[in-house]
Design a protein around this motif. Sequence first.
Motif, PDB file in Angstrom:
ATOM      1  N   GLN A 138       0.849  -1.193   0.000  1.00  0.00           N
ATOM      2  CA  GLN A 138       0.000   0.000   0.000  1.00  0.00           C
ATOM      3  C   GLN A 138       0.880   1.236   0.000  1.00  0.00           C
ATOM      4  O   GLN A 138       1.846   1.319   0.723  1.00  0.00           O
ATOM      5  CB  GLN A 138      -0.897   0.007   1.234  1.00  0.00           C
ATOM      6  CG  GLN A 138      -1.878   1.162   1.250  1.00  0.00           C
ATOM      7  CD  GLN A 138      -2.856   1.063   2.412  1.00  0.00           C
ATOM      8  OE1 GLN A 138      -2.800   0.130   3.201  1.00  0.00           O
ATOM      9  NE2 GLN A 138      -3.740   2.041   2.515  1.00  0.00           N
ATOM     10  N   TYR A 196       1.541   4.929   0.881  1.00  0.00           N
ATOM     11  CA  TYR A 196       1.070   5.895   1.858  1.00  0.00           C
ATOM     12  C   TYR A 196       1.380   7.332   1.474  1.00  0.00           C
ATOM     13  O   TYR A 196       0.619   8.241   1.780  1.00  0.00           O
ATOM     14  CB  TYR A 196       1.702   5.594   3.212  1.00  0.00           C
ATOM     15  CG  TYR A 196       1.203   4.324   3.837  1.00  0.00           C
ATOM     16  CD1 TYR A 196       1.913   3.135   3.702  1.00  0.00           C
ATOM     17  CD2 TYR A 196       0.017   4.310   4.557  1.00  0.00           C
ATOM     18  CE1 TYR A 196       1.444   1.966   4.267  1.00  0.00           C
ATOM     19  CE2 TYR A 196      -0.457   3.139   5.129  1.00  0.00           C
ATOM     20  CZ  TYR A 196       0.265   1.976   4.984  1.00  0.00           C
ATOM     21  OH  TYR A 196      -0.204   0.824   5.557  1.00  0.00           O
ATOM     22  N   ARG A 205      -4.950   8.640   0.622  1.00  0.00           N
ATOM     23  CA  ARG A 205      -6.113   8.026   1.243  1.00  0.00           C
ATOM     24  C   ARG A 205      -6.273   8.409   2.697  1.00  0.00           C
ATOM     25  O   ARG A 205      -7.050   7.782   3.431  1.00  0.00           O
ATOM     26  CB  ARG A 205      -6.031   6.505   1.105  1.00  0.00           C
ATOM     27  CG  ARG A 205      -5.995   6.062  -0.346  1.00  0.00           C
ATOM     28  CD  ARG A 205      -5.965   4.553  -0.506  1.00  0.00           C
ATOM     29  NE  ARG A 205      -5.922   4.159  -1.902  1.00  0.00           N
ATOM     30  CZ  ARG A 205      -5.857   2.908  -2.310  1.00  0.00           C
ATOM     31  NH1 ARG A 205      -5.840   1.932  -1.429  1.00  0.00           N
ATOM     32  NH2 ARG A 205      -5.833   2.640  -3.600  1.00  0.00           N
ATOM     33  N   ARG A 206      -5.528   9.435   3.108  1.00  0.00           N
ATOM     34  CA  ARG A 206      -5.618   9.927   4.496  1.00  0.00           C
ATOM     35  C   ARG A 206      -5.522   8.750   5.471  1.00  0.00           C
ATOM     36  O   ARG A 206      -6.333   8.596   6.377  1.00  0.00           O
ATOM     37  CB  ARG A 206      -6.910  10.707   4.705  1.00  0.00           C
ATOM     38  CG  ARG A 206      -6.884  11.580   5.923  1.00  0.00           C
ATOM     39  CD  ARG A 206      -8.253  12.214   6.163  1.00  0.00           C
ATOM     40  NE  ARG A 206      -8.462  13.411   5.375  1.00  0.00           N
ATOM     41  CZ  ARG A 206      -8.118  14.627   5.771  1.00  0.00           C
ATOM     42  NH1 ARG A 206      -7.529  14.803   6.932  1.00  0.00           N
ATOM     43  NH2 ARG A 206      -8.372  15.669   5.013  1.00  0.00           N
ATOM     44  N   THR A 207      -4.492   7.967   5.288  1.00  0.00           N
ATOM     45  CA  THR A 207      -4.373   6.729   6.067  1.00  0.00           C
ATOM     46  C   THR A 207      -3.410   6.846   7.237  1.00  0.00           C
ATOM     47  O   THR A 207      -3.244   5.900   7.992  1.00  0.00           O
ATOM     48  CB  THR A 207      -3.879   5.594   5.158  1.00  0.00           C
ATOM     49  OG1 THR A 207      -2.700   6.021   4.472  1.00  0.00           O
ATOM     50  CG2 THR A 207      -4.937   5.191   4.163  1.00  0.00           C
TER      51      THR A 207
END
Length: 124
Positions: A1, A3, A26-28
């Motif tokens: 993923q 980031y 994705r504001r993860t």
Amino acid sequence: QVYLVESGGGEVQAGDSLRLSCENPRRTLGRFVMGWFRQAPGKEKEFVAVISWSGTSTDMDDTVSGRFIVSRDNTKNTGYLQLNNLKPEGTAVYYCASAPYNYSPRAIGTYIYWGQGTRVTVSS
């Protein structure tokens, strides 16, 4: 993923400017400190700048202080590094990185997630 996604590098002449961007698409990552590092050819990765989550606290390496500006827009999930008056020794791959706390922000080991890097080439 993925980031952190970086953009904005390029080839410029000495004295020119560039703006690098670093997005957490994705504001993860929650509330994170954003650091900027660079790695010149044949050299170790080195600290450039850091900005707190709120943007009210920043720190710059002496070699770029007064020429580079670090900022962020959390509404866009994006941080920025404005590179002004670039010098040939600024040629490097620039990386952004995230850390959950503003502790030892100049240390590479503080950071957990890293962008893919964006190359800046400055010719004289």
